[in-house]
Design a protein around this motif. Structure first.
Motif, mmCIF file in Angstrom:
data_model
loop_
_atom_site.group_PDB
_atom_site.id
_atom_site.type_symbol
_atom_site.label_atom_id
_atom_site.label_comp_id
_atom_site.label_asym_id
_atom_site.label_seq_id
_atom_site.Cartn_x
_atom_site.Cartn_y
_atom_site.Cartn_z
ATOM 1 N N PRO A 92 5.083 1.473 4.658
ATOM 2 C CA PRO A 92 6.141 1.173 5.625
ATOM 3 C C PRO A 92 7.063 0.081 5.069
ATOM 4 O O PRO A 92 6.638 -0.762 4.268
ATOM 5 C CB PRO A 92 5.380 0.665 6.846
ATOM 6 C CG PRO A 92 3.999 1.222 6.701
ATOM 7 C CD PRO A 92 3.749 1.298 5.221
ATOM 8 N N GLU A 94 8.294 -2.715 6.077
ATOM 9 C CA GLU A 94 7.897 -4.129 6.208
ATOM 10 C C GLU A 94 6.864 -4.523 5.151
ATOM 11 O O GLU A 94 6.960 -5.591 4.546
ATOM 12 C CB GLU A 94 7.331 -4.365 7.611
ATOM 13 C CG GLU A 94 6.954 -5.807 7.870
ATOM 14 C CD GLU A 94 6.382 -6.001 9.270
ATOM 15 O OE1 GLU A 94 5.322 -6.629 9.372
ATOM 16 O OE2 GLU A 94 6.997 -5.514 10.244
ATOM 17 N N ASP A 180 0.202 2.664 8.010
ATOM 18 C CA ASP A 180 0.366 1.469 8.842
ATOM 19 C C ASP A 180 -0.887 0.608 8.821
ATOM 20 O O ASP A 180 -0.841 -0.571 9.141
ATOM 21 C CB ASP A 180 0.695 1.857 10.287
ATOM 22 C CG ASP A 180 2.074 2.482 10.413
ATOM 23 O OD1 ASP A 180 3.005 2.020 9.723
ATOM 24 O OD2 ASP A 180 2.216 3.447 11.189
#
Length: 195
Positions: A92, A94, A180
Motif C-alpha cells: 500500500p 503508505e 495491508d
C-alpha cells in the motif's frame, strides 16, 4: 488455571503482575504486556497492539501462534518488495512511502506476514496483485482450520486457511497476501519500519 486467575483478577480489581514464558497466557490474561528478551524490554503494549503493531522482529515472532512468517526481500524503487523467484509484492502507498523515505530502496529488509493473512481461496487470489506460489510440504487438518506448510526461498512458511481448501501435501498453491497486514523490519536493527 488461566480461567481461575482471570476470575480472581476480576473479583479483586487489583493490579496483578504475572510472569510467564507462555504467550497464550500473556495474551489472554494481560491488559498490558511487557515483552522482554535477555532482560531488555522489547515492547510494552496491549495484547492487541502487540499482535497488530509489533515494534520489532522479536515481538512479531513471539506473539501469535503459529508465529509470523519472515522472508528476506529487496525494496524496489517504487517501495514494493522483491522476493526473488517467489515474486514481487506491491505494498500500500503508505507503507511504500515509509520504505522510500527511510532510504530503503535497493536494500534488503525482512517482510513479515502472519499465517492467517495468506489466503488460498481462488476468488481472492484472482483479485490480488500480490501472490506467492508454493508447493505444500505438509497439510495439517485441525478441524476448524487447516495449516499448510511450505518453503519460500529457504524460509519455512505456514498458512492458516479454511478447512474447505483443496490443497494437500504436494499441491501447487497460489496464496494471496493481505498486503495491508504485511510488516517490514530493518534487517540490521530488527526494528519495525512499517506496520
Amino acid at each position: 488455571m488461566r480461567t481461575e486467575i482471570s476470575k480472581l483478577h476480576q473479583r479483586l480489581g487489583a493490579t496483578i503482575i504475572y510472569v510467564t514464558h507462555d504467550q497464550t497466557e500473556a495474551m489472554t490474561l494481560g491488559t498490558r504486556i511487557v515483552v522482554m528478551k535477555d532482560g531488555v524490554i522489547m515492547q510494552v503494549d496491549t495484547p492487541q497492539n502487540l499482535y497488530n503493531k509489533p515494534a520489532n522482529l522479536f515481538t512479531a515472532g513471539f506473539i501469535g501462534s503459529p508465529q509470523m512468517n519472515f522472508l528476506d526481500a529487496k525494496v524496489l524503487p517504487d517501495g514494493g518488495l522483491d522476493l526473488g523467484q517467489a515474486g514481487k509484492i506491491a505494498l500500500p502507498a503508505e507503507k511504500a512511502k515509509k520504505l522510500i523515505d527511510g532510504g530503503y530502496a535497493g536494500k534488503t529488509v525482512i517482510m513479515g506476514v502472519r499465517p492467517e493473512h495468506l489466503n488460498d481461496d481462488p476468488e481472492v487470489v484472482a483479485k490480488s496483485n500480490s501472490v506467492l506460489d508454493a508447493k505444500i510440504e505438509v497439510y495439517e487438518l485441525l478441524g476448524a482450520e487447516v495449516f499448510l506448510y511450505f518453503d519460500i526461498n529457504g524460509s519455512n512458511m505456514t498458512a492458516r486457511v479454511n478447512p474447505k481448501t483443496d490443497a494437500r501435501t504436494g499441491s501447487e498453491v497460489k496464496f494471496a497476501i493481505d498486503v495491508d497486514k504485511i510488516h517490514v523490519f530493518d534487517k540490521e536493527t530488527e526494528q519495525t519500519i512499517t506496520n
